[in-house]
Design a protein around this motif. Structure first.
Motif, short mmCIF file in Angstrom:
data_model
loop_
_atom_site.label_atom_id
_atom_site.label_comp_id
_atom_site.label_asym_id
_atom_site.label_seq_id
_atom_site.Cartn_x
_atom_site.Cartn_y
_atom_site.Cartn_z
N PHE A 186 0.96 -2.34 42.57
CA PHE A 186 0.02 -1.92 43.76
C PHE A 186 -0.71 -0.68 43.85
O PHE A 186 -1.86 -0.56 44.39
CB PHE A 186 0.83 -2.22 45.16
CG PHE A 186 1.84 -1.10 45.30
CD1 PHE A 186 1.45 0.24 46.17
CD2 PHE A 186 3.05 -1.13 44.82
CE1 PHE A 186 2.28 1.11 46.20
CE2 PHE A 186 4.00 -0.14 45.07
CZ PHE A 186 3.73 1.01 45.64
N ASP A 187 -0.08 0.30 43.20
CA ASP A 187 -0.78 1.63 43.08
C ASP A 187 -1.81 1.85 41.96
O ASP A 187 -2.21 2.99 41.29
CB ASP A 187 0.10 2.90 43.15
CG ASP A 187 1.20 2.92 42.00
OD1 ASP A 187 1.04 1.94 41.05
OD2 ASP A 187 2.19 3.57 41.85
N ASN A 188 -2.07 0.50 41.30
CA ASN A 188 -2.78 0.57 39.94
C ASN A 188 -2.17 1.01 38.78
O ASN A 188 -2.77 1.26 37.64
CB ASN A 188 -4.25 0.97 40.03
CG ASN A 188 -5.17 0.18 40.91
OD1 ASN A 188 -4.96 -0.92 40.99
ND2 ASN A 188 -5.79 0.95 42.19
N THR A 189 -0.79 1.34 38.68
CA THR A 189 -0.43 1.83 37.65
C THR A 189 -0.01 0.64 36.60
O THR A 189 0.16 -0.57 37.33
CB THR A 189 1.09 2.64 37.75
OG1 THR A 189 1.76 1.95 38.50
CG2 THR A 189 0.88 3.83 38.35
N ILE A 190 0.19 0.86 35.19
CA ILE A 190 0.46 -0.35 34.45
C ILE A 190 1.52 0.04 33.69
O ILE A 190 2.13 0.79 33.24
CB ILE A 190 -0.89 -0.76 33.40
CG1 ILE A 190 -2.03 -1.19 34.50
CG2 ILE A 190 -0.43 -1.63 32.55
CD1 ILE A 190 -3.49 -1.05 33.57
N GLU A 191 2.50 -1.14 33.36
CA GLU A 191 3.46 -1.27 32.72
C GLU A 191 3.74 -2.56 31.83
O GLU A 191 3.53 -3.61 32.46
CB GLU A 191 4.85 -1.11 33.47
CG GLU A 191 6.16 -0.78 32.51
CD GLU A 191 7.35 -0.55 33.52
OE1 GLU A 191 8.18 -0.28 32.90
OE2 GLU A 191 7.44 -0.37 34.65
N THR A 192 3.99 -2.53 30.63
CA THR A 192 4.16 -3.98 29.65
C THR A 192 5.49 -4.07 29.57
O THR A 192 6.29 -3.22 28.91
CB THR A 192 3.31 -3.51 28.66
OG1 THR A 192 1.75 -3.23 28.63
CG2 THR A 192 3.09 -4.61 27.67
N PHE A 193 5.92 -5.29 29.43
CA PHE A 193 7.16 -5.86 29.08
C PHE A 193 7.08 -6.85 28.18
O PHE A 193 6.10 -7.51 27.78
CB PHE A 193 7.92 -6.41 30.42
CG PHE A 193 7.85 -5.52 31.45
CD1 PHE A 193 9.20 -4.83 31.67
CD2 PHE A 193 7.07 -5.20 32.32
CE1 PHE A 193 9.35 -4.06 32.85
CE2 PHE A 193 7.16 -4.33 33.37
CZ PHE A 193 8.43 -3.80 33.58
#
Length: 107
Positions: free
Chosen positions: A85-92
């Motif tokens: 929601f805060d526009n941070t990105i994480e890849t799994f």
């Protein structure tokens, strides 16, 4: 996770539980999730689509294949990209590549 599907099939869907380094499911409430898939050795994405969030607090997502997604036999890498929601990105997963095999049908 290893996943195999026959060429041209659109079932079963691919489903995954997104987990942090300690193996705890990540809460993805308010996030969007995309699936990225590309052939091993390629630099071009074959699939770059939005996934369905099945259970946000449990980190469970799924993707329903379309015919073009599985129209080419081969081995593919897949990852799931979460935009919070805060526009941070994480890849799994962030420690390996998942593998998908699209295999030939008998006929």
């Amino acid at each position: 996770m290893a996943f195999t599907i026959k060429k041209g099939d659109t079932s079963p869907s691919i489903q995954s539980t997104l987990k942090d380094a300690s193996g705890t499911a990540v809460d993805i409430a308010g996030a969007t999730v995309k699936i990225h898939m590309k052939a091993v050795g390629s630099s071009v994405l074959k699939v770059d689509q939005t996934m369905t969030i099945v259970n946000a607090s449990g980190g469970i997502v799924k993707y329903d294949w379309t015919a073009p997604d599985t129209d080419t036999v081969g081995t593919y890498y897949v990852e799931f990209e979460v935009t919070y929601f805060d526009n941070t990105i994480e890849t799994f997963p962030n420690n390996q590549n998942l593998t998908i095999s699209v295999v030939r049908e008998l006929n």
